[in-house]
Enzyme design. Structure first.
Site, PDB file in Angstrom:
ATOM      1  N   SER A 177       0.831  -1.206   0.000  1.00 35.37           N
ATOM      2  CA  SER A 177       0.000   0.000   0.000  1.00 35.37           C
ATOM      3  C   SER A 177       0.861   1.249   0.000  1.00 35.37           C
ATOM      4  O   SER A 177       2.029   1.227   0.449  1.00 35.37           O
ATOM      5  CB  SER A 177      -0.895  -0.001   1.246  1.00 35.37           C
ATOM      6  N   TYR A 190      -2.199  -1.360  10.367  1.00 29.92           N
ATOM      7  CA  TYR A 190      -2.341  -1.678   8.946  1.00 29.92           C
ATOM      8  C   TYR A 190      -1.109  -1.229   8.162  1.00 29.92           C
ATOM      9  O   TYR A 190      -0.516  -2.015   7.407  1.00 29.92           O
ATOM     10  CB  TYR A 190      -3.590  -0.998   8.398  1.00 29.92           C
TER      11      TYR A 190
END
Length: 285
Positions: A177, A190
């Protein structure tokens, strides 16, 4: 195709979220995308393949000629819809339901794929979860364990299970990401897993280079997937992605071609690399 669609304020009350409840639904593949047999004869296993980026990757792979197995948690309706999309491309799709936090399930998913199709050529580690918290003190041990088990531990499980079946020229692709590079003040656990995925990708690529098995990753920016309304409130969803240089969130159809590239022979000299479909955010890495 116009990818600048209006996103309405909306939320969903559980993760990983349902694509069929989104308004508007994400763009899975553009009509003008023409397959050219880049993955003819290949078999791919995709985690989180029922919706979002995973669904788009499955359909793109199918249009390029691959047979596809998708792993999903509990999104039966979305998974069946993805299966129909894949089979509409003229190839086969295997649905495998289970929890990728369970190492035994990960092994069994690989076994089931190989038993169905006779081989495995491309492993896409894509499934993930995220839970925003204002402070690190709000992140419980349970949440921390859940996030790491889903986002990074599962990748170890799947790679260990898949390796005996992968040959020279085959490919492992991990979804990381943009948050691995710029961080996220609300998504500490995350973004930490996504940073770990970058290191995992680079380290594993070196480990498998002698076997000629390529390991790469894709680091999407803000992409319109079920995880977004399942994570944020209505106000944040309406503003989602507008901070990028392109001024909008991306569509799964704008990310999946990166996976096609990394899965096929076009990227034969790529390993240990990360592609960045992120709307123009310039990153170090």
């Amino acid at each position: 195709m116009n990818n600048d669609i209006e996103i309405k304020g909306q939320t969903q009350d559980q993760q990983p979220g349902l694509e069929n409840k989104m308004n508007p639904e994400p763009i899975v593949i553009r009509d003008s995308y023409e397959g050219s047999g880049k993955l003819d004869g290949k078999v791919a296993l995709i985690t989180g393949g029922d919706s979002g980026i995973g669904r788009s990757v499955a359909v793109h792979f199918a249009r390029e000629g691959a047979q596809v197995a998708i792993v999903f948690l509990n999104e039966d309706e979305d998974a069946l819809a993805t299966k129909e999309m894949v089979e509409a491309e003229g190839t086969e799709c295997l649905l495998i339901q289970g929890n990728i936090q369970d190492e035994h399930f990960c092994r069994e998913a690989v076994v089931e794929t190989v038993e169905k199709f006779g081989k495995l050529n491309v492993l896409v580690n894509n499934a993930a979860e995220q839970h925003p918290r204002e402070s690190i003190r709000d992140i419980s041990t349970e949440q921390l364990t859940e996030t790491f088990s889903t986002n990074i531990f599962s990748m170890f499980h799947f790679v260990k299970a898949a390796l005996p079946h992968l040959q020279a020229g085959d490919s492992i692709i991990n979804t990381t990401s943009v948050t691995a590079y710029r961080g996220s003040e609300e998504l500490l656990d995350y973004s930490s897993t996504k940073g770990a995925i970058v290191s995992f990708t680079r380290s594993l690529s070196g480990n498998l280079a002698e076997k000629q098995i390529r390991v790469n990753a894709v680091a999407p920016g803000p992409i319109w997937t079920p995880l977004i309304p399942a994570t944020f409130d209505e106000e944040k969803v309406e503003k989602f992605g507008k901070y990028t240089p392109l001024g909008r969130p991306g569509q799964p159809s704008e990310v999946a071609p990166s996976f096609v590239f990394l899965a096929c022979e076009d990227s034969s000299y790529f390993t240990g690399q990360v592609l960045h479909p992120n709307g123009g955010q310039v990153l170090n890495g």
